[in-house]
Design an enzyme around this catalytic site. Structure first.
Site, mmCIF file in Angstrom:
data_model
loop_
_atom_site.group_PDB
_atom_site.id
_atom_site.type_symbol
_atom_site.label_atom_id
_atom_site.label_comp_id
_atom_site.label_asym_id
_atom_site.label_seq_id
_atom_site.Cartn_x
_atom_site.Cartn_y
_atom_site.Cartn_z
ATOM 1 N N LYS A 70 1.068 -1.231 -0.075
ATOM 2 C CA LYS A 70 0.167 0.041 0.047
ATOM 3 C C LYS A 70 0.876 1.361 0.035
ATOM 4 C CE LYS A 70 -1.434 2.066 3.511
ATOM 5 N NZ LYS A 70 -0.942 3.479 4.379
ATOM 6 N N CYS A 166 -6.222 8.202 9.275
ATOM 7 C CA CYS A 166 -5.404 7.517 10.457
ATOM 8 C C CYS A 166 -6.532 7.263 11.652
ATOM 9 C CB CYS A 166 -4.288 8.257 10.855
ATOM 10 S SG CYS A 166 -3.397 7.474 12.311
#
Length: 214
Positions: A70, A166
């Site tokens: 990723k 996040c």
């Protein structure tokens, strides 16, 4: 091993062993460690080791298929904006963060298409339309910050939404700001975005004081 045998090894009563097996007995760490030693099983571990025991001396061969990265995928996508021609990237993860980043760069005029499997092609326009940047998609991912390094080579000033994506809580971009400012890039934090500008880029020696894939 009978309850009586285990009781003898633990120096306790058979009734205590019965309570343990019925889930009615609290265990101390020392008790669990002792039970593990008796049963030759590691029940308590304070390390992060997977406890593999490797017996070497044999020639290995074969292959495995790994997952695509990723972090590597989003870095390459951002870096592709440095190329004014066609960029073909292989091994790109087909995951949500990559899809969001594609939405961001498409919104500023970059043509992106999947060719096959995990290969995609990106072609930037002669002039990027940064005023049309997809703020919703950019705000959902932290990797949108990595567009800064590429975009400063294309335009003198622009805005990037505050980093998101996040789930571990707020994360500072101080290390990124420190590094970029050494290259002559100005980053001003506004209420809803970062204002980026650069009059003259310059080389610099950078020591990153924070370890980060980003």
């Amino acid at each position: 091993m009978t309850q009586q045998d285990l009781a003898r090894e633990l120096r306790t009563s058979q009734s205590a062993i019965a309570r343990m097996e019925a889930g009615k007995q609290n265990f101390s760490t020392s008790q669990l460690t002792k039970i593990g030693e008796i049963l030759h099983r590691k029940l308590v571990s304070l390390s992060t080791s997977l406890d593999f025991q490797v017996h070497g001396g044999k020639k290995l061969s074969g292959s495995i298929t790994t997952n695509f990265s990723k972090n590597g995928s989003v870095v390459l996508l951002c870096a592709s904006l440095l190329n004014k021609g066609t960029t073909t990237l292989h091994g790109i993860s087909r995951i949500e963060e990559v899809n969001r980043l594609i939405e961001v760069i498409e919104s500023i005029g970059v043509s992106v298409k999947w060719l096959r499997g995990n290969t995609l092609e990106s072609v930037p326009p002669k002039k990027l339309s940064l005023e049309k940047l997809n703020k919703d998609s950019a705000a959902k991912i932290r990797s949108s910050l990595m567009l800064i390094g590429s975009l400063v080579h294309r335009v003198k000033s622009f805005k990037i939404p505050h980093a998101g994506g996040c789930k571990m809580g707020n994360r500072t971009i101080a290390a990124h700001r420190y590094a970029l400012e050494r290259f002559g890039i100005s980053i001003i934090t506004k209420t809803e975005h970062y204002a980026i500008s650069s009059n003259q880029l310059k080389p610099a020696d950078i020591v990153m004081y924070e370890a980060s894939d980003t």
